[in-house]
Scaffold this motif. Sequence first.
Motif, PDB file in Angstrom:
ATOM      1  N   UNK A   1      29.236  22.981  40.276  1.00  0.00           N
ATOM      2  CA  UNK A   1      28.881  24.194  39.545  1.00  0.00           C
ATOM      3  C   UNK A   1      28.712  25.431  40.436  1.00  0.00           C
ATOM      4  N   UNK A   2      28.122  25.323  41.641  1.00  0.00           N
ATOM      5  CA  UNK A   2      28.059  26.527  42.492  1.00  0.00           C
ATOM      6  C   UNK A   2      29.438  27.108  42.795  1.00  0.00           C
ATOM      7  N   UNK A   3      30.419  26.245  42.966  1.00  0.00           N
ATOM      8  CA  UNK A   3      31.780  26.710  43.214  1.00  0.00           C
ATOM      9  C   UNK A   3      32.312  27.463  42.005  1.00  0.00           C
ATOM     10  N   UNK A   4      32.120  26.894  40.807  1.00  0.00           N
ATOM     11  CA  UNK A   4      32.618  27.540  39.584  1.00  0.00           C
ATOM     12  C   UNK A   4      31.943  28.888  39.361  1.00  0.00           C
ATOM     13  N   UNK A   5      30.616  28.924  39.544  1.00  0.00           N
ATOM     14  CA  UNK A   5      29.883  30.180  39.341  1.00  0.00           C
ATOM     15  C   UNK A   5      30.308  31.239  40.354  1.00  0.00           C
ATOM     16  N   UNK A   6      30.489  30.827  41.607  1.00  0.00           N
ATOM     17  CA  UNK A   6      30.898  31.778  42.645  1.00  0.00           C
ATOM     18  C   UNK A   6      32.306  32.296  42.392  1.00  0.00           C
ATOM     19  N   UNK A   7      33.194  31.432  41.914  1.00  0.00           N
ATOM     20  CA  UNK A   7      34.552  31.874  41.596  1.00  0.00           C
ATOM     21  C   UNK A   7      34.533  32.935  40.497  1.00  0.00           C
ATOM     22  N   UNK A   8      33.736  32.670  39.464  1.00  0.00           N
ATOM     23  CA  UNK A   8      33.639  33.631  38.363  1.00  0.00           C
ATOM     24  C   UNK A   8      33.081  34.968  38.857  1.00  0.00           C
ATOM     25  N   UNK A   9      32.039  34.926  39.694  1.00  0.00           N
ATOM     26  CA  UNK A   9      31.442  36.156  40.219  1.00  0.00           C
ATOM     27  C   UNK A   9      32.433  36.888  41.122  1.00  0.00           C
ATOM     28  N   UNK A  10      33.132  36.126  41.968  1.00  0.00           N
ATOM     29  CA  UNK A  10      34.094  36.753  42.864  1.00  0.00           C
ATOM     30  C   UNK A  10      35.203  37.462  42.117  1.00  0.00           C
ATOM     31  N   UNK A  11      35.668  36.853  41.025  1.00  0.00           N
ATOM     32  CA  UNK A  11      36.763  37.443  40.260  1.00  0.00           C
ATOM     33  C   UNK A  11      36.300  38.595  39.378  1.00  0.00           C
ATOM     34  N   UNK A  12      35.242  38.376  38.601  1.00  0.00           N
ATOM     35  CA  UNK A  12      34.813  39.350  37.602  1.00  0.00           C
ATOM     36  C   UNK A  12      34.034  40.515  38.190  1.00  0.00           C
ATOM     37  N   UNK A  13      33.324  40.293  39.295  1.00  0.00           N
ATOM     38  CA  UNK A  13      32.459  41.339  39.854  1.00  0.00           C
ATOM     39  C   UNK A  13      33.050  41.902  41.149  1.00  0.00           C
ATOM     40  N   UNK A  14      33.164  41.048  42.172  1.00  0.00           N
ATOM     41  CA  UNK A  14      33.610  41.549  43.478  1.00  0.00           C
ATOM     42  C   UNK A  14      35.055  42.039  43.408  1.00  0.00           C
ATOM     43  N   UNK A  15      35.939  41.172  42.899  1.00  0.00           N
ATOM     44  CA  UNK A  15      37.345  41.541  42.840  1.00  0.00           C
ATOM     45  C   UNK A  15      37.580  42.785  41.995  1.00  0.00           C
ATOM     46  N   UNK A  16      36.931  42.834  40.830  1.00  0.00           N
ATOM     47  CA  UNK A  16      37.117  43.980  39.934  1.00  0.00           C
ATOM     48  C   UNK A  16      36.630  45.280  40.569  1.00  0.00           C
ATOM     49  N   UNK A  17      35.474  45.244  41.221  1.00  0.00           N
ATOM     50  CA  UNK A  17      34.927  46.465  41.822  1.00  0.00           C
ATOM     51  C   UNK A  17      35.699  46.899  43.057  1.00  0.00           C
ATOM     52  N   UNK A  18      36.095  45.965  43.900  1.00  0.00           N
ATOM     53  CA  UNK A  18      36.815  46.333  45.108  1.00  0.00           C
ATOM     54  C   UNK A  18      38.237  46.783  44.817  1.00  0.00           C
TER      55      UNK A  18
END
Length: 489
Positions: free
Chosen positions: A311-328
């Motif tokens: 689950x930490x991997x899944x949650x981090x992937x979602x955050x990386x894509x939806x938050x970090x990737x989108x903002x950067x």
Amino acid sequence: MSATSAHPHPRRWAALLFISIAQLMVFLDSAVMNIALPSAQDALHFSDGGRQWVITAYGLAFGGLLILGGRLSDLLGRKRTFTIGLVGFALASALGGAATNLGVLLTARAGQGVFGALLAPSALALISLTFTNPKERAKAFGIFGAIATAGGALGLLLGGVLTQYLNWRWSMLVNIPIAVIGIIGAITVVHDIPTEGKHTRLDIPGAILATLGLVALVFGFAEAESRGWDSGLTITMLVASVLLLLAFVILEGKLTSPLLPLHILTERNRAGAYLSVGLAVISMFGMFLFLSYYLQLVKGYSPIETGVAFLPLAAAQAFGSMVIGTRLTGRMRPGLLMSGGYLVTAVGVLLLVLLREDSSYSLLAVAEIITGLGIGTAFMPSMSLGTHGVQPEYAGVASAMVGASQQVGGSVGTALLNTIAASSTATYLLSRAHGKADTNAALVHGFSTAYWWAVGFLVLSALISLLAVNAPGPSHHTTESSKVPEMAI
């Protein structure tokens, strides 16, 4: 003026939700079935060889038909093929859930692959054509990328729950309600972008060559995993795949209405996205495989505990894509963002090299979080670039190339890294033949060796992204966005 232009569809965000839910079904399916396989094998009384074919039947149909499925979506309309794919996937899942023997189950799995190959490129093309505003496009692909990258990890958890508390048949039947939701959304809110029907003939010879070539490639790597790289069948399939795909490329270059126009592959940004994604998926598939083995064989986790551990991997992937990737995406060009994401992923996988038989879960969790943040960030712009600059009438086949690169990368990763790990494990045991050989220590040693290779593939992905992807940042796209529809005609 193209239909992709001035007036965005008012229900596009609702459409994105339904498209993403439907796409989640495809990503969940393989992971769920992997967990359920031992129970299915026990219930239907088939051999270990049959167990491999339950996975291979899906992979062959899905990987082999992706390019054809993408082109059909361009010719018939993405909404239509998206809906057909959902209906077919649901029917195949129902057949699998009611299977009474291995033959029926294999037919169902192949059916899922066929309709998945129609569904997946249609979904990506619909998003690509619906969201043309740079900021909205970044958010849309952030959401879609989060689901795509986290689906495998969530599937492991769902597979454990279904298998342990219900039975293996629900690993197939769970797709039906998801498909129904997707069908309702497709009918009510999904809006296709009409394209000019300049190319109405289907390239039948090209479809045959591409399908046979991809089937031979996926089958060859599957055989390499089970029979070895020196197997006559493995070598024959891999050589045949090279010859068939080479013939396909030569043919496509000569046709006026090809199945896969070669300009889809030769544009540097798309080519960089396809290649970098394929190499990264080699590492990610290997990581999923070895972590599953490590948690269940070495640490003694149950299927549900294994799913929770991911689950930490899944949650981090979602955050990386939806938050970090989108903002950067609003601050840097895609090549730099992809390269940085892949390097962060490499750091996370490198931490897995440190795992030992008695390692605490905290080390694994930290590695998962770093890996998830990196790959989620990198995959978001990669999926968007898969259709970079493509005319609307070719959006489906360009989207199919993203899926094809993932499928080929997954096949290579499973076969190649598993071979490396097994060889390293055997060498470890042989070197301690005169002493006390610890099987768990040997397994962990093999996994660590494979992780080093996975790190190498991720670094190569980062390098390719940095050198090949030169698409400008969104500030440039914003000023030029009004020109895109005319250029796409």
